[in-house]
Scaffold this motif. Structure first.
Motif, PDB file in Angstrom:
ATOM      1  N   GLY A 191      36.161  45.021  35.877  1.00  0.00           N
ATOM      2  CA  GLY A 191      37.043  45.101  36.371  1.00  0.00           C
ATOM      3  C   GLY A 191      38.661  45.246  35.911  1.00  0.00           C
ATOM      4  N   LYS A 192      37.650  44.768  34.240  1.00  0.00           N
ATOM      5  CA  LYS A 192      38.993  44.741  33.501  1.00  0.00           C
ATOM      6  C   LYS A 192      39.489  46.050  32.840  1.00  0.00           C
ATOM      7  CE  LYS A 192      38.469  40.316  32.907  1.00  0.00           C
ATOM      8  NZ  LYS A 192      37.935  38.697  31.568  1.00  0.00           N
ATOM      9  N   PRO A 193      40.790  46.398  32.135  1.00  0.00           N
ATOM     10  CA  PRO A 193      40.703  47.297  30.649  1.00  0.00           C
ATOM     11  C   PRO A 193      40.057  47.946  29.492  1.00  0.00           C
ATOM     12  CG  PRO A 193      43.399  46.958  32.053  1.00  0.00           C
ATOM     13  CD  PRO A 193      41.975  45.675  31.648  1.00  0.00           C
ATOM     14  N   ASP A 221      36.989  54.049  31.965  1.00  0.00           N
ATOM     15  CA  ASP A 221      38.226  52.795  32.197  1.00  0.00           C
ATOM     16  C   ASP A 221      38.832  52.889  33.645  1.00  0.00           C
ATOM     17  OD1 ASP A 221      39.703  50.742  31.775  1.00  0.00           O
ATOM     18  OD2 ASP A 221      41.250  51.964  29.736  1.00  0.00           O
ATOM     19  N   ALA A 223      39.753  50.328  35.259  1.00  0.00           N
ATOM     20  CA  ALA A 223      40.767  49.399  35.555  1.00  0.00           C
ATOM     21  C   ALA A 223      41.908  50.483  35.285  1.00  0.00           C
ATOM     22  CB  ALA A 223      40.173  48.216  34.845  1.00  0.00           C
ATOM     23  N   ARG A 224      41.850  51.055  34.364  1.00  0.00           N
ATOM     24  CA  ARG A 224      43.112  51.646  34.404  1.00  0.00           C
ATOM     25  C   ARG A 224      43.553  52.919  34.486  1.00  0.00           C
ATOM     26  NH1 ARG A 224      45.499  49.989  27.890  1.00  0.00           N
ATOM     27  NH2 ARG A 224      46.160  47.706  29.362  1.00  0.00           N
TER      28      ARG A 224
END
Length: 576
Positions: A191-193, A221, A223-224
């Motif tokens: 869940g992180k970029p 990506d 998450a972003r």
């Protein structure tokens, strides 16, 4: 000069070597600098207005190869960076030729066969902060084996120009090795970029190709993705908005449904459809769709309005056709337990129309076996006749002893449609599982058929008697009953007989009915010609058309049709 004792002289030589390599490769020198650069420099492919002549760099490449061989002595990282600038992709550098006939990369690739030079180039690809290093890492990600280190460099982008260089070349992600590396890393990002996509404030500064690339690489990506794709809502390029509509999260897709461009609005509406492509977070997407799709009935685009109308027929409990079943199958694919719980809740607590529609959709989605307990409860309780008739139809997909017993118990139901559907389901179970629990029931009814007043129940019983009998066996009782229906003085019974003939005579009818096939076909032909009821004539004619089509197909396969004359004496075609 690289080995000069004065550090300033060696550093100056190192810088000149990098600039010469950039000039020879046709790359703007600012892309090899440590500082930033305007993303516009990359919009034209990072090339200078005119590329230098390929033959002008032979001496440069030989000098660079010599410097790489002696890199252990001078340890100048600029030499490795110059090699990175020149080696854009392995294939391009290998096959580009000089006037001398030698490959431009032959000298460099020989120097990079192993040793400290190759290690230095790999380290420069992974660790250099210059924009060109990220581009080369992206290009070599599909060629080199050390993918993890290269991917780490691709993930690091501190300047807009670095995002421009990679995103404008998004098509390279179609390489299977790059695709696998990106998907694998996105799956473990928690869940992180991942750094593949730029922040939202960078996107408007990029070229149209790079903004398109942000949509193409959104899968890498997640998450972003929403932050990077949100500027596409007001993007002036229709192709950028279209690419974003196909991958954006549900919240952004809902806004793109009202785009001024027909293609963008239609693609976004399909994303929110229950039978559309998968949207991350399907349950959240359906919640957004519930508030968005009804408003699309007033869309200025005709195709979007049509999609909105079709979507209304896919809502569980409203539609009864194939679209409702397809929507339920899609829901089962994304959330099997939630979809099945929703169906159970609807057929237990909904109003009559919703309960019937839910059962029909469940039947189309193949959920009869999973809902057997609910169906048995409907037949055992004092449910409305229409609901009982629908439940009896769906029970044909179960075939268990309990379902057969429940169907047999409603053969004496007061409603004629319930009795007819129960007979139909028993016949289907017996035909599918000969020797199963339904076969004795059909056998008992066939051995002592009592007069049946309802035309539907009568037709379903005769059909069950025919289809539950092994092929090539005579079924005199069923043939007699079907002939009696075709000659019945009641129009509805003749209509049901013509319907039954249309299902029993074509296909396996010739083998299954044996000697009775010709007589029944003649009776159907007489009904099509002179029956008093137009409905009976139309249904009998439909049966004859299927029989004639089968006969023509059989003749064509045997070569008979090709031997027929084109017309008879009256001039009418004999091959029609």
């Amino acid at each position: 000069m690289l080995l000069h004792g004065a550090p300033e002289v060696a550093a100056r030589a190192e810088g000149v070597l990098v600039r010469m390599a950039a000039e020879h490769a046709g790359i703007h020198p600012r892309l090899t600098a440590r500082g930033g650069a305007d993303p516009g420099l990359a919009s034209g492919g990072c090339r200078l207005p005119s590329d230098p002549s390929p033959g002008s760099g032979v001496g440069l490449e030989e000098a660079l190869a010599a410097a790489l061989r002696s890199i252990a002595e001078h340890a100048r990282r600029g030499v490795a960076l110059a090699a990175v600038v020149l080696l854009d992709t392995p294939r391009r550098i290998r096959w580009r030729r000089h006037d001398s006939g030698r490959s431009a990369g032959s000298v460099l690739t020989t120097a990079l066969q192993g040793g400290a030079g190759l290690d230095a180039v790999r380290a420069a690809l992974r660790t250099s902060s210059r924009p060109i290093a990220r581009l080369r890492a992206w290009e070599w990600l599909g060629e080199a084996t050390e993918g993890e280190g290269l991917l780490d460099r691709v993930r690091r982008a501190a300047l807009p120009i670095e995002h421009e260089l990679v995103l404008s070349r998004w098509h390279l992600s179609l390489h299977p090795r790059r695709m696998r590396a990106l998907r694998r890393h996105a799956g473990v990002s928690r869940g992180k970029p991942t750094g593949i996509l730029p922040p939202g404030w960078v996107v408007p500064r990029l070229s149209a190709d790079a903004r398109h690339g942000a949509a193409a690489l959104a899968f890498a990506d997640p998450a972003r993705a929403a932050e990077s794709l949100e500027p596409a809502l007001g993007d002036g390029d229709e192709l950028v908005r279209l690419a974003s509509a196909r991958v954006a999260p549900a919240r952004l897709v809902a806004d793109l449904c009202f785009d001024s461009d027909d293609r963008v609005a239609r693609a976004a509406a399909l994303r929110l459809s229950r039978v559309g492509v998968h949207v991350p977070g399907r349950s959240a997407a359906l919640d957004v769709a519930a508030g968005t799709l009804p408003r699309l009935r007033r869309s200025p685009h005709e195709s979007v309005r049509r999609l909105a109308v079709q979507e209304g027929r896919r809502v569980l409990g409203r539609g009864t056709g194939a679209e409702a079943g397809l929507a339920l199958r899609m829901a089962l694919r994304d959330d099997p337990e939630g979809a099945l719980a929703g169906v159970r809740r609807l057929i237990r607590d909904g109003v009559l129309e919703e309960r019937v529609a839910g059962l029909l959709a469940a039947r189309r989605a193949g959920l009869g076996g999973a809902l057997e307990g609910d169906l048995l409860q409907i037949l055992a309780s004092l449910s409305p006749p229409r609901l009982m008739a629908t439940a009896a139809t769906v029970l044909a997909d179960c075939g268990s002893a309990a379902s057969v017993a429940a169907l047999r118990s409603v053969l004496d139901a007061p409603d004629a449609r319930v009795r007819a559907n129960a007979l139909q389901s028993l016949g289907r179970v017996a035909a599918r599982d000969r020797g199963g629990p339904a076969s004795p029931v059909i056998g008992a009814l066939a051995s002592d058929p009592a007069p049946i007043d309802d035309h539907r129940a009568r037709a379903n019983l005769v059909r069950a008697m025919i289809e539950a009998t092994p092929a090539r066996d005579s079924v005199p009782c069923a043939l007699h009953e079907l002939g009696a229906m075709l000659a019945d003085r009641r129009a509805l019974h003749r209509l049901a007989g013509a319907w039954l003939a249309g299902r029993c005579l074509p296909g396996e009818g010739r083998r299954r009915l044996a000697d009775g096939f010709v007589e029944l076909s003649a009776r159907v032909e007489r009904l099509a010609e002179d029956d008093a009821d137009p409905r009976v004539r139309a249904r009998a004619s439909a049966c004859l058309r299927r029989l004639h089509a089968e006969r023509r197909a059989r003749w064509a396969g045997d070569g008979v049709l090709a031997r027929l004359p084109l017309s008879d004496a009256s001039g009418e075609s004999m091959r029609a």
